[in-house]
Write a protein that holds these residues in place. Structure first.
Motif, short mmCIF file in Angstrom:
data_model
loop_
_atom_site.label_atom_id
_atom_site.label_comp_id
_atom_site.label_asym_id
_atom_site.label_seq_id
_atom_site.Cartn_x
_atom_site.Cartn_y
_atom_site.Cartn_z
N GLU A 146 0.88 -1.18 0.00
CA GLU A 146 0.00 0.00 0.00
C GLU A 146 0.91 1.21 0.00
N LEU A 147 0.75 2.07 -1.00
CA LEU A 147 1.63 3.22 -1.17
C LEU A 147 1.18 4.40 -0.33
N ASP A 148 2.16 5.14 0.16
CA ASP A 148 1.88 6.38 0.85
C ASP A 148 1.29 7.36 -0.17
N THR A 149 0.14 7.93 0.15
CA THR A 149 -0.56 8.80 -0.80
C THR A 149 0.27 10.05 -1.12
N LEU B 287 8.49 4.96 -2.13
CA LEU B 287 7.04 5.03 -2.17
C LEU B 287 6.39 5.09 -0.79
N GLY B 288 7.19 4.99 0.27
CA GLY B 288 6.64 5.01 1.62
C GLY B 288 5.60 3.93 1.84
N GLY C 267 -8.00 3.11 1.09
CA GLY C 267 -7.87 4.50 0.70
C GLY C 267 -6.53 4.86 0.08
N HIS C 268 -5.74 3.85 -0.27
CA HIS C 268 -4.42 4.08 -0.85
C HIS C 268 -4.29 3.35 -2.19
#
Length: 97
Positions: free
Chosen positions: A8-11, A73-74, A46-47
Motif C-alpha cells: 500500500e503506497l503512501d498517498t 514510495l513510503g 484508501g491508498h
C-alpha cells in the motif's frame, strides 16, 4: 522462493511522483527488476496498492525487492511465501508417501 508482495503506497509520496511524472519510470523499473509472474493494481484502505507474485532466487533478494518500496514510495509492505497448484500437489504428495 515464490513470494507474494502486497504494498500500500503512501498517498503523499505517490502523489508527488505522479505530479512530477516519475511514477511510470519507478514502477517500470521495479517491474523490470522483479519480473513478476503476476501483477495486480487496485485501491486498498484508501491508498494505491498492488500485489506482485515474484520468484526470488534467495532470501537476501528480499532486501533489494522491498527497500525501494519503503524508501521511494513510503509503502506498507507484506511479504508472504506462496506456491502454485502444482507445488501444492507436490507438497501434499510428500505428506502421503
Amino acid at each position: 522462493m515464490r513470494t507474494m508482495i502486497v504494498a500500500e503506497l503512501d498517498t503523499e509520496k505517490s502523489n508527488r511522483l505522479i505530479a512530477e511524472g516519475l511514477m511510470p519510470e519507478r514502477m517500470g523499473a521495479m517491474l523490470a527488476a522483479l519480473k513478476p509472474e503476476a501483477a495486480y493494481f487496485y485501491p486498498a484502505g484508501g491508498h494505491r496498492a498492488f500485489t506482485l507474485v515474484v520468484d526470488l532466487d534467495q532470501e537476501s533478494a528480499l532486501v533489494t525487492a522491498v527497500e525501494p518500496l519503503w524508501m521511494e514510495l513510503g509503502a506498507h509492505v507484506t511479504l508472504t511465501p506462496c506456491m502454485n497448484a502444482e507445488e501444492l500437489r507436490a507438497g501434499i504428495d510428500k505428506l502421503t508417501s
